[in-house]
Scaffold this motif. Sequence first.
Motif, PDB file in Angstrom:
ATOM      1  N   CYS A 113       0.840  -1.198   0.000  1.00  0.00           N
ATOM      2  CA  CYS A 113       0.000   0.000   0.000  1.00  0.00           C
ATOM      3  C   CYS A 113       0.874   1.246   0.000  1.00  0.00           C
ATOM      4  O   CYS A 113       1.836   1.333   0.772  1.00  0.00           O
ATOM      5  CB  CYS A 113      -0.903   0.027   1.230  1.00  0.00           C
ATOM      6  N   ASP A 114       0.519   2.206  -0.839  1.00  0.00           N
ATOM      7  CA  ASP A 114       1.247   3.472  -0.905  1.00  0.00           C
ATOM      8  C   ASP A 114       0.407   4.564  -0.257  1.00  0.00           C
ATOM      9  O   ASP A 114      -0.772   4.723  -0.584  1.00  0.00           O
ATOM     10  CB  ASP A 114       1.536   3.826  -2.359  1.00  0.00           C
ATOM     11  N   VAL A 115       1.011   5.310   0.682  1.00  0.00           N
ATOM     12  CA  VAL A 115       0.270   6.397   1.327  1.00  0.00           C
ATOM     13  C   VAL A 115       0.834   7.763   0.946  1.00  0.00           C
ATOM     14  O   VAL A 115       0.422   8.788   1.505  1.00  0.00           O
ATOM     15  CB  VAL A 115       0.239   6.228   2.858  1.00  0.00           C
ATOM     16  N   ASN A 116       1.803   7.784   0.014  1.00  0.00           N
ATOM     17  CA  ASN A 116       2.258   9.038  -0.604  1.00  0.00           C
ATOM     18  C   ASN A 116       2.649  10.097   0.422  1.00  0.00           C
ATOM     19  O   ASN A 116       2.155  11.216   0.422  1.00  0.00           O
ATOM     20  CB  ASN A 116       1.180   9.575  -1.557  1.00  0.00           C
ATOM     21  N   SER A 117       3.563   9.711   1.333  1.00  0.00           N
ATOM     22  CA  SER A 117       4.145  10.629   2.319  1.00  0.00           C
ATOM     23  C   SER A 117       3.105  11.254   3.247  1.00  0.00           C
ATOM     24  O   SER A 117       3.217  12.429   3.617  1.00  0.00           O
ATOM     25  CB  SER A 117       4.960  11.727   1.625  1.00  0.00           C
ATOM     26  N   SER A 118       2.117  10.465   3.627  1.00  0.00           N
ATOM     27  CA  SER A 118       1.164  10.925   4.629  1.00  0.00           C
ATOM     28  C   SER A 118       1.319  10.074   5.880  1.00  0.00           C
ATOM     29  O   SER A 118       1.916   8.997   5.845  1.00  0.00           O
ATOM     30  CB  SER A 118      -0.272  10.841   4.106  1.00  0.00           C
ATOM     31  N   CYS A 126      -2.049  -2.851   5.670  1.00  0.00           N
ATOM     32  CA  CYS A 126      -2.310  -2.949   4.243  1.00  0.00           C
ATOM     33  C   CYS A 126      -3.246  -4.124   3.979  1.00  0.00           C
ATOM     34  O   CYS A 126      -2.876  -5.282   4.186  1.00  0.00           O
ATOM     35  CB  CYS A 126      -0.999  -3.132   3.476  1.00  0.00           C
ATOM     36  N   VAL A 127      -4.462  -3.837   3.550  1.00  0.00           N
ATOM     37  CA  VAL A 127      -5.432  -4.882   3.225  1.00  0.00           C
ATOM     38  C   VAL A 127      -5.737  -4.823   1.729  1.00  0.00           C
ATOM     39  O   VAL A 127      -5.430  -3.843   1.046  1.00  0.00           O
ATOM     40  CB  VAL A 127      -6.729  -4.731   4.044  1.00  0.00           C
ATOM     41  N   ALA A 128      -6.355  -5.882   1.231  1.00  0.00           N
ATOM     42  CA  ALA A 128      -6.539  -6.035  -0.212  1.00  0.00           C
ATOM     43  C   ALA A 128      -7.268  -4.849  -0.840  1.00  0.00           C
ATOM     44  O   ALA A 128      -6.896  -4.366  -1.916  1.00  0.00           O
ATOM     45  CB  ALA A 128      -7.287  -7.340  -0.495  1.00  0.00           C
ATOM     46  N   ARG A 129      -8.305  -4.356  -0.161  1.00  0.00           N
ATOM     47  CA  ARG A 129      -9.122  -3.306  -0.793  1.00  0.00           C
ATOM     48  C   ARG A 129      -8.370  -1.988  -0.926  1.00  0.00           C
ATOM     49  O   ARG A 129      -8.743  -1.126  -1.732  1.00  0.00           O
ATOM     50  CB  ARG A 129     -10.415  -3.104  -0.011  1.00  0.00           C
ATOM     51  N   ASN A 130      -7.312  -1.793  -0.115  1.00  0.00           N
ATOM     52  CA  ASN A 130      -6.540  -0.550  -0.172  1.00  0.00           C
ATOM     53  C   ASN A 130      -5.199  -0.710  -0.882  1.00  0.00           C
ATOM     54  O   ASN A 130      -4.458   0.265  -1.030  1.00  0.00           O
ATOM     55  CB  ASN A 130      -6.267  -0.046   1.248  1.00  0.00           C
ATOM     56  N   ALA A 131      -4.859  -1.922  -1.295  1.00  0.00           N
ATOM     57  CA  ALA A 131      -3.523  -2.203  -1.816  1.00  0.00           C
ATOM     58  C   ALA A 131      -3.285  -1.513  -3.156  1.00  0.00           C
ATOM     59  O   ALA A 131      -4.159  -1.486  -4.035  1.00  0.00           O
ATOM     60  CB  ALA A 131      -3.320  -3.700  -1.968  1.00  0.00           C
ATOM     61  N   VAL A 138       2.377  -3.777 -12.540  1.00  0.00           N
ATOM     62  CA  VAL A 138       3.431  -2.926 -11.986  1.00  0.00           C
ATOM     63  C   VAL A 138       2.849  -1.549 -11.696  1.00  0.00           C
ATOM     64  O   VAL A 138       2.042  -1.016 -12.462  1.00  0.00           O
ATOM     65  CB  VAL A 138       4.604  -2.825 -12.982  1.00  0.00           C
ATOM     66  N   SER A 139       3.251  -0.972 -10.572  1.00  0.00           N
ATOM     67  CA  SER A 139       2.776   0.353 -10.170  1.00  0.00           C
ATOM     68  C   SER A 139       3.641   1.449 -10.785  1.00  0.00           C
ATOM     69  O   SER A 139       4.792   1.212 -11.183  1.00  0.00           O
ATOM     70  CB  SER A 139       2.818   0.450  -8.639  1.00  0.00           C
ATOM     71  N   SER A 140       3.111   2.632 -10.813  1.00  0.00           N
ATOM     72  CA  SER A 140       3.899   3.790 -11.257  1.00  0.00           C
ATOM     73  C   SER A 140       4.780   4.327 -10.137  1.00  0.00           C
ATOM     74  O   SER A 140       5.626   5.194 -10.365  1.00  0.00           O
ATOM     75  CB  SER A 140       2.960   4.902 -11.749  1.00  0.00           C
ATOM     76  N   VAL A 141       4.600   3.805  -8.932  1.00  0.00           N
ATOM     77  CA  VAL A 141       5.375   4.253  -7.759  1.00  0.00           C
ATOM     78  C   VAL A 141       6.552   3.303  -7.540  1.00  0.00           C
ATOM     79  O   VAL A 141       6.369   2.105  -7.303  1.00  0.00           O
ATOM     80  CB  VAL A 141       4.484   4.293  -6.502  1.00  0.00           C
ATOM     81  N   VAL A 163      -6.851 -13.342   4.151  1.00  0.00           N
ATOM     82  CA  VAL A 163      -5.823 -14.077   3.409  1.00  0.00           C
ATOM     83  C   VAL A 163      -4.457 -13.770   4.017  1.00  0.00           C
ATOM     84  O   VAL A 163      -4.127 -12.607   4.280  1.00  0.00           O
ATOM     85  CB  VAL A 163      -5.842 -13.689   1.917  1.00  0.00           C
ATOM     86  N   ARG A 164      -3.658 -14.814   4.248  1.00  0.00           N
ATOM     87  CA  ARG A 164      -2.305 -14.601   4.784  1.00  0.00           C
ATOM     88  C   ARG A 164      -1.426 -13.980   3.702  1.00  0.00           C
ATOM     89  O   ARG A 164      -1.294 -14.528   2.616  1.00  0.00           O
ATOM     90  CB  ARG A 164      -1.716 -15.934   5.262  1.00  0.00           C
ATOM     91  N   ARG A 165      -0.824 -12.837   4.004  1.00  0.00           N
ATOM     92  CA  ARG A 165      -0.001 -12.118   3.031  1.00  0.00           C
ATOM     93  C   ARG A 165       1.239 -11.527   3.711  1.00  0.00           C
ATOM     94  O   ARG A 165       1.218 -11.255   4.915  1.00  0.00           O
ATOM     95  CB  ARG A 165      -0.770 -10.957   2.382  1.00  0.00           C
ATOM     96  N   LEU A 166       2.284 -11.272   2.920  1.00  0.00           N
ATOM     97  CA  LEU A 166       3.384 -10.412   3.336  1.00  0.00           C
ATOM     98  C   LEU A 166       2.954  -8.993   3.013  1.00  0.00           C
ATOM     99  O   LEU A 166       2.695  -8.665   1.854  1.00  0.00           O
ATOM    100  CB  LEU A 166       4.674 -10.776   2.595  1.00  0.00           C
ATOM    101  N   ARG A 167       2.876  -8.135   4.022  1.00  0.00           N
ATOM    102  CA  ARG A 167       2.251  -6.823   3.860  1.00  0.00           C
ATOM    103  C   ARG A 167       3.249  -5.683   4.078  1.00  0.00           C
ATOM    104  O   ARG A 167       4.156  -5.799   4.897  1.00  0.00           O
ATOM    105  CB  ARG A 167       1.089  -6.667   4.857  1.00  0.00           C
ATOM    106  N   ALA A 168       3.042  -4.593   3.356  1.00  0.00           N
ATOM    107  CA  ALA A 168       3.900  -3.418   3.545  1.00  0.00           C
ATOM    108  C   ALA A 168       3.139  -2.146   3.209  1.00  0.00           C
ATOM    109  O   ALA A 168       2.264  -2.134   2.341  1.00  0.00           O
ATOM    110  CB  ALA A 168       5.140  -3.514   2.663  1.00  0.00           C
ATOM    111  N   ILE A 169       3.472  -1.081   3.917  1.00  0.00           N
ATOM    112  CA  ILE A 169       3.025   0.273   3.588  1.00  0.00           C
ATOM    113  C   ILE A 169       4.271   1.071   3.231  1.00  0.00           C
ATOM    114  O   ILE A 169       5.247   1.071   3.993  1.00  0.00           O
ATOM    115  CB  ILE A 169       2.289   0.926   4.769  1.00  0.00           C
ATOM    116  N   VAL A 170       4.269   1.714   2.087  1.00  0.00           N
ATOM    117  CA  VAL A 170       5.451   2.457   1.632  1.00  0.00           C
ATOM    118  C   VAL A 170       5.158   3.955   1.597  1.00  0.00           C
ATOM    119  O   VAL A 170       4.011   4.385   1.600  1.00  0.00           O
ATOM    120  CB  VAL A 170       5.912   1.980   0.235  1.00  0.00           C
ATOM    121  N   ARG A 171       6.228   4.741   1.584  1.00  0.00           N
ATOM    122  CA  ARG A 171       6.181   6.202   1.612  1.00  0.00           C
ATOM    123  C   ARG A 171       5.311   6.660   2.784  1.00  0.00           C
ATOM    124  O   ARG A 171       4.479   7.555   2.663  1.00  0.00           O
ATOM    125  CB  ARG A 171       5.672   6.771   0.288  1.00  0.00           C
TER     126      ARG A 171
END
Length: 538
Positions: A241-246, A254-259, A267-270, A308-316
Amino acid sequence: MGVRLRRIVGVTALVTLTGLASINAAHAAVDPQQQDNTARVTRDPAGRVTGIAAAAGRSLRAGHSGDAAAQATAHLAAYAGRFGVDAKAFTIDKVSTVPGASVVRFQQSVAGVPVLGAELVAVLDSANGLASLHGHSSTATNRSATPAVKAGALRGKARAAFAAEADVAADALDEDAARLAWFDPAIWAGTPSQGQVKLVWSVKVEPKSLAGWGGEMLFDAASGTEVLRISHKREINRAICDVNSSYVSTSAVCVARNATRLEGGPVSSVVDVNDAYDLFGATSSFYQNNFGYDLTATIGSTSKGDSVRRLRAIVRACVLGYGCPMENAFWNGKGMTFGAGFASADDVIAHELTHGVTEHTSNLTYSSQSGAINESISDIFGEYSDLTNGLGNDSAGVRWDMGEDLPASIGVIRSMSDPTRYADPDKVSSPYWYVGASTSAYVHINSGVGNKAAFLMADGGTFNGQTITGLGLAKASQIWWRAENTLTSSATYAELYTVLPASCRALVTAGVGGLTSADCAEVDKVVRATEMNLTPRG
């Protein structure tokens, strides 16, 4: 000696001892290995046996087909006298498998109450013969396990302490029910028990989300005072999940609906999103391809709204107390939170995920020498993954540097080929061995001994009177993985001095990884060169 501390991206733990000498003040010593054609024996300073390992191609005691747990129990009964313990005081805690072997962990109890860190580990070969037996025990016997302070009197104290430490609301943390245990500080020091054993209440606290961290607190069962605090503040199927420096809130996960990017998604643009996704994948592939170990199944997490079991991350991300932009990254058992630009270091990400692996294998306690080995193993698998994944900067000048791909504001944090570059010890007798009161400094700095050993095992070299032929990364990885699965939670470098050679010889016997007896002779040189058998100063 003053020690120059660096900003560290890694697990940080705060240990507070009340009414006891610091468990960092005393350390293990082992006499020179005694060996013959059939066994290698290690002893503690009082002469008690702490480890016995068979030579390659042999076993200490024959086994037969059938249940590994039952076989290990019989082996323990046969060898308990050598260790000066009563086999009846030990019960099976866990049975696991590694290539060509079974690993059976035994937990010591007194009056029906477990002794923290008092474990014996039996490694069985493919025929259930005993390949090695090692570990730690307490001399505590015939003690009353009746607490003067009831568990209810302590309810909420551990959660409140960790909430204050992490600056989060108490309801952001879960507190487990208190359980009775014996605490013997000598176990982590690798020295004989000296009457310091206490009956304690152990309380574990875990975060509900990416906010804060938990740990374990021990309270004296006679007075209710805090005896020991181990904080699990961890700093570094996928969901990114990207929070764009907030700023992320205390309930952020990070859950599926917000990922921004889910497993198999485009591939993301980030850049940070893709870096986190790719490096999670690279670390997962390293464990799967080398050891058949599924990271997602073992350390992935579920969450409210995403079962669902996932490896999760929030970036920026920005987190209160760290500023914005946040120049840091952390893992707290639920997932990773990265500041802008901090998802690009493959060795650091693999380092952090390995802390989760350690929790599910050896469960090395994050304090004293076991904490230093915990940190070292994360560095080792972080760097071994880095050097084999084809990503990032692996040029000769940074080949054994930790964090070479971190933002310039942090930069390299440790050297494994020459730990002394960053004032870390490369051998136990080094003047850089840290003896101060900071547990964070102790575990990160003194990890240098294990790091130097991992470098020498893979690449070789001449060091401290030993000329070592490197085994290469593939063979070295197998030896360290076997060690990771067979160390006790209270391991010292003295235990590692036994376990690394024993792991090599067990792999030779099992025909795993292409290892040979000649390779194991080089491992012997590695543990001697780094002086794992010596008593640390202070």
